[in-house]
Design a protein around this motif. Sequence first.
Motif, PDB file in Angstrom:
ATOM      1  N   ILE B  18       4.565  -6.390  -8.593  1.00 10.22           N
ATOM      2  CA  ILE B  18       3.369  -7.163  -8.215  1.00 10.22           C
ATOM      3  C   ILE B  18       2.928  -6.706  -6.835  1.00 10.22           C
ATOM      4  O   ILE B  18       3.587  -6.943  -5.832  1.00 10.22           O
ATOM      5  N   GLY B  20       0.113  -3.395  -5.289  1.00  6.73           N
ATOM      6  CA  GLY B  20       0.006  -1.925  -5.261  1.00  6.73           C
ATOM      7  C   GLY B  20      -0.285  -1.414  -3.864  1.00  6.73           C
ATOM      8  O   GLY B  20      -0.926  -0.375  -3.693  1.00  6.73           O
ATOM      9  N   GLY B  21       0.178  -2.139  -2.832  1.00  5.73           N
ATOM     10  CA  GLY B  21       0.099  -1.618  -1.466  1.00  5.73           C
ATOM     11  C   GLY B  21       1.196  -0.572  -1.297  1.00  5.73           C
ATOM     12  O   GLY B  21       1.833  -0.162  -2.280  1.00  5.73           O
ATOM     13  N   ALA B  23       4.288  -0.757  -0.239  1.00 12.59           N
ATOM     14  CA  ALA B  23       5.637  -1.128  -0.684  1.00 12.59           C
ATOM     15  C   ALA B  23       5.759  -0.977  -2.197  1.00 12.59           C
ATOM     16  O   ALA B  23       6.738  -0.407  -2.698  1.00 12.59           O
ATOM     17  N   ASP B  48      -2.186  -4.877  -9.537  1.00 16.54           N
ATOM     18  CA  ASP B  48      -2.981  -5.179  -8.330  1.00 16.54           C
ATOM     19  C   ASP B  48      -4.432  -5.237  -8.735  1.00 16.54           C
ATOM     20  O   ASP B  48      -4.910  -4.334  -9.412  1.00 16.54           O
ATOM     21  N   GLY B  65      -4.161   1.440   9.839  1.00 19.54           N
ATOM     22  CA  GLY B  65      -4.026   2.644   9.008  1.00 19.54           C
ATOM     23  C   GLY B  65      -3.343   3.808   9.697  1.00 19.54           C
ATOM     24  O   GLY B  65      -3.545   4.954   9.303  1.00 19.54           O
ATOM     25  N   VAL B  66      -2.514   3.506  10.706  1.00 20.09           N
ATOM     26  CA  VAL B  66      -1.798   4.591  11.372  1.00 20.09           C
ATOM     27  C   VAL B  66      -0.519   4.898  10.588  1.00 20.09           C
ATOM     28  O   VAL B  66       0.325   4.020  10.411  1.00 20.09           O
ATOM     29  N   ALA B 183       5.892  -7.070  -4.299  1.00 19.48           N
ATOM     30  CA  ALA B 183       5.395  -6.215  -3.200  1.00 19.48           C
ATOM     31  C   ALA B 183       4.030  -6.738  -2.811  1.00 19.48           C
ATOM     32  O   ALA B 183       3.074  -5.991  -2.686  1.00 19.48           O
ATOM     33  N   PHE B 184       3.960  -8.078  -2.651  1.00 18.18           N
ATOM     34  CA  PHE B 184       2.660  -8.748  -2.540  1.00 18.18           C
ATOM     35  C   PHE B 184       2.189  -8.935  -1.109  1.00 18.18           C
ATOM     36  O   PHE B 184       1.158  -9.548  -0.869  1.00 18.18           O
ATOM     37  N   LEU B 256      -3.692  -8.156  18.010  1.00 14.56           N
ATOM     38  CA  LEU B 256      -2.697  -9.066  17.451  1.00 14.56           C
ATOM     39  C   LEU B 256      -2.465 -10.176  18.468  1.00 14.56           C
ATOM     40  O   LEU B 256      -2.446  -9.912  19.664  1.00 14.56           O
ATOM     41  N   PRO B 293      -6.534 -10.224   8.993  1.00 13.72           N
ATOM     42  CA  PRO B 293      -5.313 -10.231   8.184  1.00 13.72           C
ATOM     43  C   PRO B 293      -4.163 -10.895   8.928  1.00 13.72           C
ATOM     44  O   PRO B 293      -4.232 -11.114  10.138  1.00 13.72           O
ATOM     45  N   VAL B 311       9.960  -6.500  -1.635  1.00  9.88           N
ATOM     46  CA  VAL B 311       9.927  -5.347  -0.710  1.00  9.88           C
ATOM     47  C   VAL B 311       8.710  -5.421   0.206  1.00  9.88           C
ATOM     48  O   VAL B 311       7.778  -6.177  -0.047  1.00  9.88           O
ATOM     49  N   THR B 317       9.929  -6.316   7.901  1.00 11.83           N
ATOM     50  CA  THR B 317       9.188  -5.172   8.437  1.00 11.83           C
ATOM     51  C   THR B 317       9.433  -5.065   9.921  1.00 11.83           C
ATOM     52  O   THR B 317       9.791  -6.052  10.563  1.00 11.83           O
ATOM     53  N   ILE B 324       3.888   0.357   7.458  1.00 17.01           N
ATOM     54  CA  ILE B 324       3.886   1.241   6.283  1.00 17.01           C
ATOM     55  C   ILE B 324       5.258   1.925   6.188  1.00 17.01           C
ATOM     56  O   ILE B 324       5.813   2.089   5.100  1.00 17.01           O
TER      57      ILE B 324
END
Lengths: 166, 455
Positions: B18, B20-21, B23, B48, B65-66, B183-184, B256, B293, B311, B317, B324
């Motif tokens: 579950i 599709g990022g 992870a 996804d 996106g780094v 993997a949500f 952040l 986000p 995951v 993380t 990533i």
Amino acid sequence: MGEEGLLGKVYNDGEIIVQEGSAGREMYVIQSGKVQVSKSMGSTVIVLATLGEGEVFGEMSLIDSQPRSATVRALGETRVLTIDHEAFLRRVRSDPFLALSILRQMGLRIRELDHSLSITLGKLEEVQRGLPQISKSPEQAQRDLRSKISQVQQDLNRLKEKLGSV
Amino acid sequence: MTEREHLPLPQGAEIAVIGGGPAGAFFSIYAMRLAKDMGKKVRLTIFDRKTFTHQGPAGCNMCAGVVSESMVQSLAIDGINLPPSIVQRSVDSYCFHSSSGEVYIRSPYTRQRGIATTYRGGGPKGSEKTGIQSFDEFLMERAAKEGAILDRQVVDEIQLNGYKPRLCSGKKFVMEADLLVGAFGVNALTAKKFEDLGFGYTAPDTIRATQAEMPLGKDWVSEHFGNAIHVFLLNLPGVKFAAITPKGEYATISLLGKDVNQETVKAFLSHPLVQKMLPTNWKLPERFCHCFPKINVGAACKPYGHRIVIVGDAASTRLYKDGIGSAYVTGKAAAQVVSLYGIGEGDFLRHYSTVCKEINRDNLVGRFLFGANDFICGLPSLSKGYFRTLQQEQKDPSLGTPHSDMLWDMFTGSRSYRDILFQAISPRSQYTMVRGVLGALSESFNLFSTALGKG
Ligand SMILES: Cc1cc2nc3c(=O)[nH]c(=O)nc-3n(C[C@H](O)[C@H](O)[C@H](O)COP(=O)(O)OP(=O)(O)OC[C@H]3O[C@@H](n4cnc5c(N)ncnc54)[C@H](O)[C@@H]3O)c2cc1C
């Protein structure tokens, strides 16, 4: 997408990326362009391979600490990503499967070499078997032998090219 | 041994992923590769609803996106090379801006453009013509190449009452899985559904972040941001981390902190150190691509159960960095456990929970390091000394660059926080730092005495 999206470092045509005999523990992955792998044998330089996008070289140095066994230079403008040796070792500690990826690439090369070697040895054997025929019909046998020897010669050259790992 | 303690992945297993990022994609790529290696047939489906080809937040997993240096290298070793259509800009340095000065730090290890800036989706709203390709879609395609099935629907119901997890979408039964992989991430409501399954999972703590895309044009971005990620140590209220990441036509702002919002973006943009990087009187357009986000700042509790493994962000993380990369670490580790050991609760407890615990433990050290960095940057004399040390190291790297290396490792995620701490407390680092601070203090003292003299 232009040049700004390419990873790694740019090498200009003819620029040496890896020098035969030098020390170095990095592996390289070609991002764009081509490289030529060559080796000096006395005064002659033998081209072993030409590698292109996505192909790797220097993978053996990540594992052993021997001096580089061949020279690699850029053919035209080439961009190459360097895999840092120390960081690789640190990562392998927690992810041994990374080393397996390298071993898999080395395994592929060894398999290809095995295959080429067995074909060449087979041809050599044929030449050996042809030797007793010379006394029966010397001209024909000589012609056959010459053509077989030249075939073996070509195969050996191709085999050398496949020894592309630095 | 019971099935719960050890259950090998059966031949012909149905695996449901579950999310599709990164992870979900990394788990799938490595699970498919390993199954093939071990001669096992599996049917793996990634669910996804996103296709990652649309512009704006709806088609994007909302981050800067780094793709870190170590991630780029690990992927290349695994034969996954990021093509230039995915990489918006290859980066070789970080530039740190503070009221005490500015310092560029180049990659200390390979001296190459080894970091990739990417878009997770099809690019910012309004960027249709630029032909941006998504990093997440690229990974999904790689997973599909390995044999994974992509199913673009949302899983909105999970049942555990039977023998195997059962999934439904829009009230319709979708599948019964031998193994369920969560993997949500942290941005969907799916975490609650997993918590409600009652196997002990609780989602990690999160804070809000904000992202905004600045359409500055390729030339401006190249000239003023170059091949560097710009980190701003500004002590803005409520902001823990502020950076601008150069992409093709755009530069992405990432902030952040606690309750960051559009006002925080405005405050950031009006700071003189940021203004300096922008065209005179430049303002964000009326409609600009932005999102809010969540970011994982804690750790999930029990990210595994019987026939279940979680995951990526939804599990553990790295604090503030290289999410990533963590998705890769946890996704790949889970794939290894599933293929080599099994899918029983005990298999995950013995072989997977340790990977998450390692990340969580290291984050404790990370928290301390970021705290120390904030503290240093908050005290003018200390901050000046710190920047002076960094500038000196970059001017003459032949004398060693311990502080630059530490900052590089901290902000790029190249080394564990524990390794960085050990480096930070080494006598050599201490000596150069004290020298820098003393230099800055004596400078301030001289300025003060001159001012007094004038008075
Ligand atoms: C502001 C910000 C900046 C960041 N910058 C960086 C950075 O520069 N570099 C970096 O490495 N990390 C960065 N991160 C962290 C990074 O975004 C995450 O660590 C990473 O996306 C985690 O990947 P994931 O696959 O676990 O989760 P996600 O990327 O969130 O993917 C989860 C997927 O699951 C899907 N999903 C959820 N529920 C369901 C369901 N029920 N059915 C079907 N699909 C579902 C979602 O649609 C989504 O596609 C940043 C984070 C933030 C907030």
